[in-house]
Motif scaffolding. Structure first.
Motif, mmCIF file in Angstrom:
data_model
loop_
_atom_site.group_PDB
_atom_site.id
_atom_site.type_symbol
_atom_site.label_atom_id
_atom_site.label_comp_id
_atom_site.label_asym_id
_atom_site.label_seq_id
_atom_site.Cartn_x
_atom_site.Cartn_y
_atom_site.Cartn_z
ATOM 1 N N PRO A 1 0.750 -1.259 -0.020
ATOM 2 C CA PRO A 1 -0.142 -0.104 0.042
ATOM 3 C C PRO A 1 0.856 1.185 0.159
ATOM 4 N N GLU A 2 2.010 1.527 0.838
ATOM 5 C CA GLU A 2 2.609 2.577 0.913
ATOM 6 C C GLU A 2 3.283 2.835 -0.367
ATOM 7 N N ASN A 3 4.005 1.835 -1.099
ATOM 8 C CA ASN A 3 4.465 1.994 -2.347
ATOM 9 C C ASN A 3 3.499 2.318 -3.412
ATOM 10 N N LEU A 4 2.280 2.078 -3.566
ATOM 11 C CA LEU A 4 1.340 2.488 -4.511
ATOM 12 C C LEU A 4 0.977 3.829 -4.181
ATOM 13 N N VAL A 5 0.951 4.290 -3.046
ATOM 14 C CA VAL A 5 0.266 5.662 -2.446
ATOM 15 C C VAL A 5 1.749 6.673 -3.133
ATOM 16 N N PHE A 6 2.967 6.107 -2.571
ATOM 17 C CA PHE A 6 4.035 6.904 -2.954
ATOM 18 C C PHE A 6 4.132 7.028 -4.557
ATOM 19 N N ASN A 7 3.993 6.089 -5.250
ATOM 20 C CA ASN A 7 4.061 6.055 -6.609
ATOM 21 C C ASN A 7 2.975 7.114 -7.159
ATOM 22 N N TYR B 1 11.002 28.311 -9.832
ATOM 23 C CA TYR B 1 11.922 27.319 -8.763
ATOM 24 C C TYR B 1 11.277 27.266 -7.511
ATOM 25 N N GLU B 2 10.315 28.449 -7.190
ATOM 26 C CA GLU B 2 9.758 28.390 -5.867
ATOM 27 C C GLU B 2 8.656 27.196 -5.741
ATOM 28 N N GLN B 3 7.934 27.160 -6.986
ATOM 29 C CA GLN B 3 6.927 26.182 -6.776
ATOM 30 C C GLN B 3 7.282 24.802 -7.009
ATOM 31 N N ILE B 4 8.475 24.513 -7.734
ATOM 32 C CA ILE B 4 9.043 23.281 -7.984
ATOM 33 C C ILE B 4 9.435 22.880 -6.518
ATOM 34 N N LYS B 5 10.300 23.933 -5.623
ATOM 35 C CA LYS B 5 10.982 23.630 -4.251
ATOM 36 C C LYS B 5 9.767 23.077 -3.408
ATOM 37 N N ALA B 6 8.687 23.715 -3.438
ATOM 38 C CA ALA B 6 7.255 23.491 -2.693
ATOM 39 C C ALA B 6 6.937 22.020 -2.950
ATOM 40 N N LEU B 7 6.945 21.559 -4.272
ATOM 41 C CA LEU B 7 6.350 20.541 -4.621
ATOM 42 C C LEU B 7 7.320 19.317 -4.119
ATOM 43 N N TRP B 8 8.631 19.825 -4.172
ATOM 44 C CA TRP B 8 9.759 18.600 -3.675
ATOM 45 C C TRP B 8 9.501 18.347 -2.157
ATOM 46 N N LYS B 9 9.074 19.503 -1.561
ATOM 47 C CA LYS B 9 9.040 19.134 -0.169
ATOM 48 C C LYS B 9 7.796 18.559 0.322
ATOM 49 N N GLN B 10 6.917 18.451 -0.584
ATOM 50 C CA GLN B 10 5.669 17.880 -0.250
ATOM 51 C C GLN B 10 5.883 16.247 -0.665
ATOM 52 N N LEU B 11 6.662 16.253 -1.613
ATOM 53 C CA LEU B 11 6.968 14.676 -1.993
ATOM 54 C C LEU B 11 7.858 14.132 -0.898
ATOM 55 N N LYS B 12 8.846 14.928 -0.699
ATOM 56 C CA LYS B 12 9.834 14.355 0.572
ATOM 57 C C LYS B 12 8.877 13.931 1.989
ATOM 58 N N GLN B 13 7.935 15.064 2.497
ATOM 59 C CA GLN B 13 7.084 14.671 3.467
ATOM 60 C C GLN B 13 6.267 13.426 3.398
ATOM 61 N N SER B 14 5.770 13.243 1.986
ATOM 62 C CA SER B 14 5.109 11.917 1.832
ATOM 63 C C SER B 14 5.946 10.791 1.896
ATOM 64 N N LYS B 15 7.022 10.867 1.448
ATOM 65 C CA LYS B 15 8.079 9.692 1.422
ATOM 66 C C LYS B 15 8.438 9.462 2.887
ATOM 67 N N LYS B 16 8.431 10.341 3.714
ATOM 68 C CA LYS B 16 8.702 10.301 5.219
ATOM 69 C C LYS B 16 7.552 9.603 6.018
ATOM 70 N N GLN B 17 6.426 10.349 5.623
ATOM 71 C CA GLN B 17 5.219 9.467 6.290
ATOM 72 C C GLN B 17 4.991 8.205 6.042
ATOM 73 N N LEU B 18 5.224 7.948 4.701
ATOM 74 C CA LEU B 18 4.698 6.554 4.456
ATOM 75 C C LEU B 18 6.071 5.507 4.677
ATOM 76 N N LYS B 19 7.136 6.173 5.333
ATOM 77 C CA LYS B 19 8.271 5.257 5.588
ATOM 78 C C LYS B 19 8.977 4.490 4.583
ATOM 79 N N ILE B 20 8.949 5.045 3.470
ATOM 80 C CA ILE B 20 9.443 4.707 2.109
ATOM 81 C C ILE B 20 11.084 4.421 2.174
#
Length: 86
Positions: A19-25, A53-72
């Protein structure tokens, strides 16, 4: 074809089905789509490079947070049963 499927296409997932891999994908694909839009807007002169740049940086932070929360990737040498892989 649904318009959302056309506008936001999703690729098939071929990795380890958990499940966590599917959500992260799904999150990763959404990140890629949004970055593509931001890049297109910047290339077309609709937004300045600094905003892009700022928008992509914010998107990257969201993706990193998702990875951390899902413990990928926290236990890279463990299989689904918790056993060490050889």
């Amino acid at each position: 074809m649904d318009k959302d499927d056309f506008i936001y296409p999703k690729g098939r997932y071929y990795g380890q089905v958990k499940p966590e891999n599917l959500v992260f994908n799904a999150n990763l694909q959404e990140f890629a789509n949004k970055v593509s839009y931001v890049c297109s807007l910047e290339t077309g002169g609709k937004i300045p490079p600094e905003d892009a740049y700022e928008q992509i940086k914010a998107l990257w932070k969201q993706l990193k947070q998702s990875k951390k929360q899902l413990k990928i990737g926290e236990n890279p040498f463990r299989d689904e049963g918790g056993e060490a892989e050889e």
